[in-house]
Motif scaffolding. Structure first.
Motif, mmCIF file in Angstrom:
data_model
loop_
_atom_site.group_PDB
_atom_site.id
_atom_site.type_symbol
_atom_site.label_atom_id
_atom_site.label_comp_id
_atom_site.label_asym_id
_atom_site.label_seq_id
_atom_site.Cartn_x
_atom_site.Cartn_y
_atom_site.Cartn_z
ATOM 1 N N ASP A 108 35.538 46.965 -21.899
ATOM 2 C CA ASP A 108 34.944 48.177 -21.338
ATOM 3 C C ASP A 108 34.406 49.052 -22.463
ATOM 4 O OD1 ASP A 108 34.204 50.212 -19.620
ATOM 5 O OD2 ASP A 108 36.232 50.639 -18.914
ATOM 6 N N THR A 112 38.123 50.342 -14.557
ATOM 7 C CA THR A 112 37.931 48.988 -15.070
ATOM 8 C C THR A 112 39.194 48.510 -15.777
ATOM 9 O OG1 THR A 112 35.557 49.368 -15.319
ATOM 10 C CG2 THR A 112 36.524 47.609 -16.666
ATOM 11 N N ASN A 146 31.889 45.603 -19.205
ATOM 12 C CA ASN A 146 31.346 46.766 -18.513
ATOM 13 C C ASN A 146 30.539 47.592 -19.505
ATOM 14 O OD1 ASN A 146 30.752 48.789 -16.669
ATOM 15 N ND2 ASN A 146 32.616 49.918 -17.147
#
Length: 188
Positions: free
Chosen positions: A128, A138, A101
């Motif tokens: 992330d 996430t 992400n």
């Protein structure tokens, strides 16, 4: 893209600590299928860091042109892949062995995981870039699904550790950085 400039002998040297951090955390093994959520500088750094360790890549971004540009870079590095519309990110996430992400999604506590409620493949690793006072959607999704992950705080520490040799700092600096980041995180 660089995020650290160091002046040495009247010259500026540019470094990307995102690249170093991702490489240090993820480049020890190969990843069959990587999903890059986002196509900006952090995603680009992750892609370069994992060169030679990616089977295929799927890139999604709200800006399809930027995703296509990053795919062109991937293809130039010998990485096969495709782009998908951001609205199809959940489906792409279910097929990935590594999800990165590199978007601002998760900045706010109410932000869900970019893939919503989709069940990810067992063994998927979630990385992330986002950190904050809260556990991001996430990372919460990864935890709920029993998946291995690295959160934005770990990424921040890896970035800081990457700077130590570049700045010529002593070995004790790593422990001090870890302690400082732990205190910051606890006080947020």
């Amino acid at each position: 893209a660089a995020n650290l400039l160091i002046r040495q002998d009247e010259q500026l040297h540019a470094y990307n600590t995102d690249l170093i951090a991702v490489e240090n955390r993820l480049a020890a093994k190969s990843h069959d299928h990587v999903l890059l959520l986002g196509a900006g500088g952090a995603a680009r750094a992750a892609l370069v860091a994992l060169k030679g360790r990616i089977g295929t890549v799927t890139i999604t971004d709200r800006n399809q042109d930027v995703a296509e540009e990053l795919l062109s870079l991937a293809n130039g590095m010998g990485i096969r892949g495709r782009t998908v519309d951001f609205s199809h990110g959940a489906e792409a996430a279910t097929q990935a062995s590594l999800i990165i992400n590199a978007t601002p999604i998760g900045k706010y506590p109410e932000d869900p995981a970019p893939w919503g409620q989709a069940r990810l493949t067992p063994g998927t690793f979630v990385y992330d870039f986002v950190y904050g006072k809260h556990v991001t959607g996430t990372i919460q999704s990864a935890i709920d699904q029993g998946l291995e992950y690295s959160d934005g705080w770990e990424h921040l520490l890896l970035q800081a550790e990457a700077m130590i040799p570049l700045l010529g700092l002593g070995e004790q600096t790593a422990a001090q950085l870890q302690l400082s980041l732990t205190r910051i995180r606890e006080n947020n």
